[in-house]
Scaffold this motif. Structure first.
Motif, PDB file in Angstrom:
ATOM      1  N   ALA A   1       0.843  -1.196   0.000  1.00 48.37           N
ATOM      2  CA  ALA A   1       0.000   0.000   0.000  1.00 48.37           C
ATOM      3  C   ALA A   1       0.873   1.238   0.000  1.00 48.37           C
ATOM      4  N   TYR A   2       0.410   2.284  -0.683  1.00 54.01           N
ATOM      5  CA  TYR A   2       1.183   3.531  -0.714  1.00 54.01           C
ATOM      6  C   TYR A   2       0.791   4.411   0.460  1.00 54.01           C
ATOM      7  N   GLN A   3       1.771   4.855   1.215  1.00 54.88           N
ATOM      8  CA  GLN A   3       1.541   5.739   2.360  1.00 54.88           C
ATOM      9  C   GLN A   3       2.068   7.123   2.009  1.00 54.88           C
ATOM     10  N   PRO A   4       1.196   8.088   1.742  1.00 51.77           N
ATOM     11  CA  PRO A   4       1.712   9.425   1.410  1.00 51.77           C
ATOM     12  C   PRO A   4       2.317  10.108   2.634  1.00 51.77           C
ATOM     13  N   ARG A   5       3.641  10.330   2.587  1.00 52.68           N
ATOM     14  CA  ARG A   5       4.314  10.985   3.713  1.00 52.68           C
ATOM     15  C   ARG A   5       5.456  11.846   3.215  1.00 52.68           C
ATOM     16  N   LEU A   6       5.735  12.903   3.949  1.00 57.53           N
ATOM     17  CA  LEU A   6       6.898  13.749   3.640  1.00 57.53           C
ATOM     18  C   LEU A   6       7.818  13.736   4.855  1.00 57.53           C
ATOM     19  N   PRO A   7       9.126  13.735   4.633  1.00 52.48           N
ATOM     20  CA  PRO A   7      10.030  13.816   5.792  1.00 52.48           C
ATOM     21  C   PRO A   7       9.873  15.180   6.470  1.00 52.48           C
ATOM     22  N   LYS A   8       9.946  15.175   7.810  1.00 51.29           N
ATOM     23  CA  LYS A   8       9.734  16.438   8.536  1.00 51.29           C
ATOM     24  C   LYS A   8      10.934  17.363   8.404  1.00 51.29           C
ATOM     25  N   THR A   9      12.130  16.796   8.490  1.00 44.59           N
ATOM     26  CA  THR A   9      13.325  17.633   8.366  1.00 44.59           C
ATOM     27  C   THR A   9      14.001  17.321   7.032  1.00 44.59           C
ATOM     28  N   ASN A  10      14.975  18.126   6.680  1.00 42.37           N
ATOM     29  CA  ASN A  10      15.687  17.900   5.425  1.00 42.37           C
ATOM     30  C   ASN A  10      17.158  17.608   5.703  1.00 42.37           C
ATOM     31  N   PRO A  11      17.528  16.332   5.775  1.00 33.89           N
ATOM     32  CA  PRO A  11      18.916  16.009   6.088  1.00 33.89           C
ATOM     33  C   PRO A  11      19.885  16.300   4.943  1.00 33.89           C
ATOM     34  N   ASN A  12      19.350  16.625   3.766  1.00 39.60           N
ATOM     35  CA  ASN A  12      20.237  16.848   2.621  1.00 39.60           C
ATOM     36  C   ASN A  12      20.919  18.209   2.627  1.00 39.60           C
ATOM     37  N   ILE A  13      20.564  19.040   3.578  1.00 42.61           N
ATOM     38  CA  ILE A  13      21.219  20.348   3.665  1.00 42.61           C
ATOM     39  C   ILE A  13      22.029  20.391   4.949  1.00 42.61           C
ATOM     40  N   GLY A  14      23.309  20.609   4.786  1.00 43.17           N
ATOM     41  CA  GLY A  14      24.185  20.686   5.951  1.00 43.17           C
ATOM     42  C   GLY A  14      23.977  21.974   6.705  1.00 43.17           C
ATOM     43  N   ARG A  15      24.717  22.149   7.787  1.00 41.38           N
ATOM     44  CA  ARG A  15      24.570  23.351   8.601  1.00 41.38           C
ATOM     45  C   ARG A  15      24.965  24.575   7.782  1.00 41.38           C
ATOM     46  N   GLN A  16      24.073  25.559   7.737  1.00 41.24           N
ATOM     47  CA  GLN A  16      24.322  26.756   6.940  1.00 41.24           C
ATOM     48  C   GLN A  16      24.809  27.887   7.842  1.00 41.24           C
ATOM     49  N   ARG A  17      26.105  28.229   7.685  1.00 41.77           N
ATOM     50  CA  ARG A  17      26.618  29.396   8.407  1.00 41.77           C
ATOM     51  C   ARG A  17      27.417  30.218   7.418  1.00 41.77           C
TER      52      ARG A  17
END
Lengths: 265, 104, 163
Positions: free
Chosen positions: A2-18
């Motif tokens: 079954a397909y469960q529509p979900r989105l990840p809450k955080t975005n791990p693909n972006i490192g710490r931005q400073r």
């Protein structure tokens, strides 16, 4: 399945931005490194130039110089330079090239070639004023600034291209390297002015007319920007330095010798 | 977490599917290694610095993909594909993607 | 003096506008992802949802070319000298990918599912001899249109098979 529509809450693909901290940290560290290397290599160049004898320099570069066009101004300038040279420690003969163009400029090249433009001659009212300009260029030769400037430019180019590689990150350091070059160049100009004044004192026995060229240029200097990136210091500063040196050494002022009239071209 | 590059996890049944998940990272080696690699380029052979760089980046990218899948409630990622591109001079970009699923 | 002022201006413009554009883009992506979250998608070749009837299966593509701002480009250049993670570039790639996937999904309104999704990255600026610049992202997959087997039917099919 079954397909469960979900989105990840955080975005791990972006490192710490400073971004700002990164820029300051990396930029200042690299600048410090660049300045240190530049300073050390500058010292090495000064040492190497002291090792290179003027005779050898003359041998290397003599072939590049072309013959000047004969003219009354040419003969007069050559004679005046030779007379002034007796007071200096430039060991090889200096060849003056008079160039009939309206630019108010003069300069030296490796191998003892001095260039002087018609435009500069027009701004001067006495032989003493002209002698100061020639003495200033002689001082550059005596201090061997033409070699120093060339060496430093070469070192900077090699240094930045090694550090930044094939990427065009060199442009990041362009302001810094320009600043370094300009500061060095301005120091050499002050030193040349000082030597030129003592040459004038030695030749004429007084320093009258020394400031004429700067004063005539001062009227045209319109730029109100600070001169950190210029190769030459502000004219007012140079005039002040001359005045200070005069007082310090007690150089007298006396009547100036007029310029001869150049009628025949 | 099961990670496979086949369409299923062999020996397991897929219960739920959550869609495509991905992980990516961009990394650069310092200029010293770039220069060494340039010298090595003359003679050929393995550029250890770069192998290491790409391995590190790949691990990081997989970890990021796993983190995304875990947040969605998956316990396996199937049909994983890698792609490498050089988007900046001296920097490597690793992209990994697959379908997040839950197996029993 | 003049080149220095120009450099600072570009840096400031890049920082302010780049930040603004990036934030706006991320907001738009987040909203559209929420809108498209119910479309089943996978990079498997087999059907994700069993189909009762397939009307059409077609290739759908979504692509985007995005450039990095002056400030972040400079940061990435500096970073490539000292090494380490190029964080300023990761946001660019992340939003480019999500944008490409979204554009692909926006191409197939009415589809039941998208399968066999593939993503390609190319840095189109490389040819100009400039190592850093813009990236092109292409996402493509097969959209399946038709009627999905609903769960009641699925169950009855299972029970009839068992009988």
């Amino acid at each position: 399945m079954a397909y469960q529509p979900r989105l990840p809450k955080t975005n791990p693909n972006i490192g710490r931005q400073r971004p700002l901290q990164d820029l300051l940290l990396i930029g200042s560290a690299l600048l410090a490194l660049l300045f240190l290397l530049y300073w050390l290599l500058g010292l090495a160049i000064d040492k190497a130039i002291n090792q290179l004898s003027p005779e050898l320099e003359q041998q290397w570069f003599a072939n590049f110089a072309s013959k000047p066009e004969p003219s009354p101004q040419q003969a007069y300038l050559q004679q005046l330079t030779q007379d002034l040279q007796k007071c200096s420690t430039v060991p090889y003969p200096v060849n003056v090239h008079f160039i009939d163009k309206a630019i108010a400029n003069a300069g030296v090249m490796p191998g003892g070639t001095m260039l002087l433009y018609q435009g500069l001659l027009e701004k001067l009212d006495s032989e003493n004023a002209l002698a100061f300009v020639l003495a200033h260029e002689l001082a550059h030769l005596q201090h061997r600034d033409h070699l120093r400037g060339f060496g430093r430019a070469l070192v900077l180019a090699v240094l930045t291209s090694t550090l930044t590689g094939s990427s065009n990150a060199g442009q990041v350091f362009l302001p810094a390297t320009e600043l370094g070059m300009a500061q060095h160049s301005q120091q050499r100009e002050f030193a040349a002015d000082a030597t030129a004044l003592s040459l004038l004192q030695c030749y004429y026995g007084h320093t009258g007319g020394a400031e004429v060229f700067f004063q005539s240029m001062l009227q045209q200097e319109s730029s109100k920007l600070p001169s950190w990136f210029d190769s030459h210091p502000k004219l007012q500063l140079r005039l002040d330095a001359l005045q200070q040196q005069r007082q310090q050494h007690g150089y007298p002022l006396a009547a100036v010798t007029p310029l001869p009239l150049f009628t025949a071209q | 977490m099961f990670i496979t590059n086949t369409e299923t996890v062999p020996g397991k049944n897929i219960i739920d599917c959550f869609g495509v998940v991905s992980g990516s990272t961009v990394r650069a080696k310092h200029v010293g290694r770039d220069i060494m690699a340039g010298i090595k380029n003359v003679f050929g052979g393995e550029l250890r610095g770069y192998t290491e760089l790409l391995n590190e980046s790949r691990d990081e990218a997989i970890n990021r993909m796993k983190a995304q899948a875990t947040e969605m409630g998956a316990n396996a990622i199937v049909n994983v594909r890698f792609s490498t591109s050089s988007v900046a001079a001296g920097a490597a970009e690793i992209y990994v993607y697959g379908t997040a699923v839950r197996v029993e | 003096m003049i080149p220095f002022i120009g450099f600072l201006t570009l840096l400031l413009l890049g920082y302010v506008f780049g930040r603004w554009a990036e934030q706006r883009h991320f907001h738009s992506i987040a909203a559209r992802e929420q809108q498209w979250v119910s479309l089943p998608n996978s990079n498997n070749r087999e059907l994700l949802i069993p189909m009762q009837q397939i009307d059409k299966a077609e290739l759908v593509c979504g692509s985007v070319v995005i450039s990095i701002d002056y400030f972040k480009r400079l940061l990435a250049m500096l970073r490539s000298i000292v090494g380490g993670p190029v964080a300023s570039y990761e946001t660019l790639l992340d939003r480019a990918r999500r944008e490409a996937l979204l554009r692909m999904k926006e191409q197939c309104t009415g589809a039941v599912q998208i399968i066999n999704i593939r993503v390609e990255t190319s840095s189109i600026h490389n040819a100009a001899g400039n190592g850093i610049g813009s990236v092109e992202l292409l996402a493509y997959g097969t959209a399946i249109y038709g009627k999905a087997v609903d769960e009641v039917q699925q169950l009855s099919a299972l029970t009839s098979a068992a009988n």
